[in-house]
Design an enzyme around this catalytic site. Sequence first.
Site, PDB file in Angstrom:
ATOM      1  N   ASP A  88       4.597  -3.684   4.514  1.00  0.00           N
ATOM      2  CA  ASP A  88       5.657  -2.833   3.933  1.00  0.00           C
ATOM      3  C   ASP A  88       5.042  -1.429   3.886  1.00  0.00           C
ATOM      4  O   ASP A  88       4.753  -0.897   2.827  1.00  0.00           O
ATOM      5  CB  ASP A  88       6.065  -3.325   2.540  1.00  0.00           C
ATOM      6  CG  ASP A  88       4.911  -3.425   1.562  1.00  0.00           C
ATOM      7  OD1 ASP A  88       3.755  -3.647   1.995  1.00  0.00           O
ATOM      8  OD2 ASP A  88       5.141  -3.278   0.343  1.00  0.00           O
ATOM      9  N   HIS A 110      -6.551  -2.960  -1.242  1.00  0.00           N
ATOM     10  CA  HIS A 110      -5.855  -4.247  -1.354  1.00  0.00           C
ATOM     11  C   HIS A 110      -5.606  -4.880   0.021  1.00  0.00           C
ATOM     12  O   HIS A 110      -6.079  -5.976   0.308  1.00  0.00           O
ATOM     13  CB  HIS A 110      -4.486  -4.071  -2.023  1.00  0.00           C
ATOM     14  CG  HIS A 110      -4.505  -3.529  -3.408  1.00  0.00           C
ATOM     15  ND1 HIS A 110      -4.966  -4.242  -4.477  1.00  0.00           N
ATOM     16  CD2 HIS A 110      -4.083  -2.343  -3.902  1.00  0.00           C
ATOM     17  CE1 HIS A 110      -4.821  -3.527  -5.588  1.00  0.00           C
ATOM     18  NE2 HIS A 110      -4.291  -2.370  -5.260  1.00  0.00           N
TER      19      HIS A 110
HETATM   20 CA   LIG Z   1       1.420  -3.711   1.285  1.00  0.00          CA
END
Ligand SMILES: [Ca+2]
Length: 322
Positions: free
Chosen positions: A9, A248
């Site tokens: 995303d 992340h």
């Molecule tokens: Ca992401």
Amino acid sequence: MKRIILDVDTGIDDALSIVYAIKSKEIKLEGITTGFGNVSAEQATLNTLQVIEAAQPDEEIPVAMGAKKPLYRSKPSPVVHVHGSNGIGDYKFPYPKQEVEEENASDFIIRLLNENPHEITLVFVGRLTNLAIALKKDPTIIKKVKELVLMGGALKRPGNVTPWAEANIYGDPEAAKEVFGSGIPITMVGLDATTKADFREENLKELLEKMPEGNSKEKQLKHFLTHIIQFGFDSSIKMGEGKQRLLHDPLAIGVVINDNFVKTEEFQVCIETEGTYTVGATLTDLRRPQTEVNTKVCLDVNRKDFFKHFIDTLSNQHALMS
Ligand SMILES: [Ca+2]
């Protein structure tokens, strides 16, 4: 060589994970699927095409757009304070030459898994919506996925979007519930591990020193990476988290490349979809040894080795050595 489909995303750390996967000699990126999350699915798709073009892969990497909203919940608004108004720190790229595939994300995933059973690792660093849709359309793919590595969840520590929930799981808890209950072997790269992958000023300095100046495309990539990491530093400072950026999404790529970058423990993880306060929480029974397990949960990071690999890969040091 690990063959992967990466689902994104595309915000800042997704962009870093795309460049990391493209430059990695250990990974063959079979395609990228996109969905809503940090930004809209349309913006994530545009960002992805632009980041791919900046990273100059040897072969074209197909990009298929997917879910525009969660399975059952309403469309969320973009996360502007963390990722900028366009998701990539307001960085301006030229319009990309490559076009998005006509096939949508879930059909793309289904087709590639059916054509290459037991060969492909799915790496999800956004919501799990595209995979939940794919599982509904063709449940036979459950047995054909080699492994799912996902960035999401928080087992033994607080969430980041609510006190109990991490953003990717919270963003579509029903989709996450489907996926965790599916039987696909899962490695969960959640906040237990990613909050220990804090990329700091000295790490950026090392990256910039190692990156080649090279041609205009290499210069642009260096400029872009500097911009988004600095943007990440600034937003972390504003949120009172100090001058750092948690890697992340890149850590999920790192785990695919070398599982020694993390320490894992196996648990039976389930997803809360109805709690008044705890929607999107990743839950397990910590009281006793687990008789049934569905997930390898990353609990610690070998930060030094992971960062060295990340920096050397982004700066083509591995390519120079081989
Ligand atoms: Ca992401």
